[in-house]
Design a protein around this motif. Structure first.
Motif, short mmCIF file in Angstrom:
data_model
loop_
_atom_site.label_atom_id
_atom_site.label_comp_id
_atom_site.label_asym_id
_atom_site.label_seq_id
_atom_site.Cartn_x
_atom_site.Cartn_y
_atom_site.Cartn_z
N PHE A 173 65.90 -40.51 9.38
CA PHE A 173 64.86 -39.80 10.11
C PHE A 173 65.24 -38.33 10.28
O PHE A 173 64.42 -37.43 10.09
N ARG A 174 66.50 -38.09 10.65
CA ARG A 174 66.98 -36.71 10.81
C ARG A 174 67.04 -35.97 9.48
O ARG A 174 66.97 -34.74 9.45
N MET A 175 67.19 -36.73 8.40
CA MET A 175 67.20 -36.13 7.06
C MET A 175 65.79 -35.91 6.53
O MET A 175 65.61 -35.42 5.41
N ASP A 176 64.79 -36.31 7.32
CA ASP A 176 63.38 -36.23 6.92
C ASP A 176 63.03 -37.15 5.75
O ASP A 176 62.07 -36.89 5.01
N ASP A 177 63.81 -38.19 5.55
CA ASP A 177 63.49 -39.21 4.56
C ASP A 177 62.81 -40.36 5.32
O ASP A 177 63.43 -41.35 5.67
N ILE A 178 61.52 -40.18 5.55
CA ILE A 178 60.80 -41.10 6.44
C ILE A 178 60.65 -42.49 5.84
O ILE A 178 60.68 -43.48 6.55
N ASP A 179 60.50 -42.56 4.51
CA ASP A 179 60.35 -43.87 3.89
C ASP A 179 61.60 -44.72 4.08
O ASP A 179 61.51 -45.90 4.44
N GLU A 180 62.78 -44.12 3.85
CA GLU A 180 64.02 -44.86 4.04
C GLU A 180 64.26 -45.15 5.52
O GLU A 180 64.79 -46.22 5.88
N GLU A 182 61.98 -45.74 7.69
CA GLU A 182 61.09 -46.85 8.03
C GLU A 182 61.64 -48.18 7.52
O GLU A 182 61.59 -49.19 8.23
N ARG A 183 62.19 -48.18 6.30
CA ARG A 183 62.76 -49.42 5.76
C ARG A 183 63.92 -49.92 6.63
O ARG A 183 64.00 -51.10 6.95
N ALA A 184 64.81 -49.00 6.98
CA ALA A 184 65.95 -49.39 7.82
C ALA A 184 65.48 -49.82 9.21
O ALA A 184 66.02 -50.76 9.79
N ASN A 185 64.46 -49.14 9.73
CA ASN A 185 63.93 -49.49 11.05
C ASN A 185 63.30 -50.88 11.04
O ASN A 185 63.50 -51.67 11.96
N GLN A 186 62.58 -51.19 9.99
CA GLN A 186 61.96 -52.51 9.89
C GLN A 186 63.01 -53.61 9.82
O GLN A 186 62.84 -54.68 10.40
N GLN A 187 64.11 -53.31 9.10
CA GLN A 187 65.19 -54.28 9.01
C GLN A 187 65.85 -54.47 10.37
O GLN A 187 66.19 -55.59 10.77
N ILE A 204 58.64 -42.78 13.98
CA ILE A 204 58.33 -42.78 12.55
C ILE A 204 56.82 -42.77 12.34
O ILE A 204 56.30 -42.04 11.48
N LYS A 205 56.13 -43.56 13.13
CA LYS A 205 54.66 -43.62 13.04
C LYS A 205 54.05 -42.25 13.31
O LYS A 205 53.14 -41.79 12.59
#
Length: 220
Positions: A173-180, A182-187, A204-205
């Motif tokens: 998130f801090r790297m601005d890679d929102i897709d990754e 979100e994946r880690a957050n979902q896990q 993220i939302k």
């Protein structure tokens, strides 16, 4: 509970030293400092143990922790160096050395101290805690790539740790890679559903909404 177990062991020196170790942990404040009265009580119990067993490294190493958290850094350094000379592969003395350098906020020495401590770890959980601690320190210093690498290394040992997945999500998130992120957050939510992970999901939302809004404005 810890004190009760120590008392049941049948060894007064170990019980006294264990009580001192427990008091050090109990004196930890929310801001990371240690309550001085707790450290003083720990030292009083430690001195009782040392009076019975003055030469045991696994008892005397507690003195180093008391000095570190009391800000008596010169005394801590003397004790740590002395004990390492006696038992250079003592895991707990290496932990005291890590604590010392963390208090100094000296990242290169922290890295070296944790690397040395990892080599003395006798089981995977000990190693995992050190690697996770290094990741946390990298995160505090803003070394996001190194923090991510440390957390991913730990993931091999503990793939179902929700807090570890959350930390990885936070870094992305801090790297601005929102897709990754979100994946880690979902896990993280899948294996533990922690409140901090729920909060991250909201962040993220919101970030995805902002990105979509800016994208639509740019397209206009």
């Amino acid at each position: 509970g810890a004190v009760g177990v120590l008392q049941s062991g049948g060894s007064r020196p170990d019980a006294y030293a264990g009580a001192a170790y427990v008091l050090i942990a109990a004196s930890l404040e929310r801001d990371g400092s240690h309550l001085s009265t707790g450290l003083e009580a720990a030292m009083a119990w430690l001195e009782k143990a040392q009076a019975l067993e003055p030469d045991l490294v696994d008892i005397n190493m507690i003195e180093a922790f008391v000095y570190v958290y009391n800000g008596r850094f010169e005394d801590a350094r003397l004790v740590i160096d002395y004990l390492l000379a006696i038992e250079p592969r003592n895991y707990h003395v290496h932990l005291a050395n890590v604590a010392y350098w963390i208090q100094q906020k000296d990242l290169p020495h922290i890295e070296k101290a944790i690397e040395a401590a990892v080599k003395t770890a006798v089981n995977p959980p000990q190693k995992m805690r050190l690697i996770n601690q290094l990741g946390d320190i990298y995160l505090q210093f803003g070394e996001l790539d190194k923090a991510l690498a440390a957390y991913k290394e730990n993931m091999h040992f503990n793939p179902k740790n929700p807090l570890l997945w959350h930390k990885i999500s936070l870094i992305y998130f801090r790297m601005d890679d929102i897709d990754e992120a979100e994946r880690a957050n979902q896990q993280s939510l899948r294996v533990g559903n922690l409140p901090v992970a729920q909060k991250m999901a909201e962040q993220i939302k919101e970030r995805k909404k902002e990105t979509g809004l800016f994208g639509s404005l740019f397209n206009r």
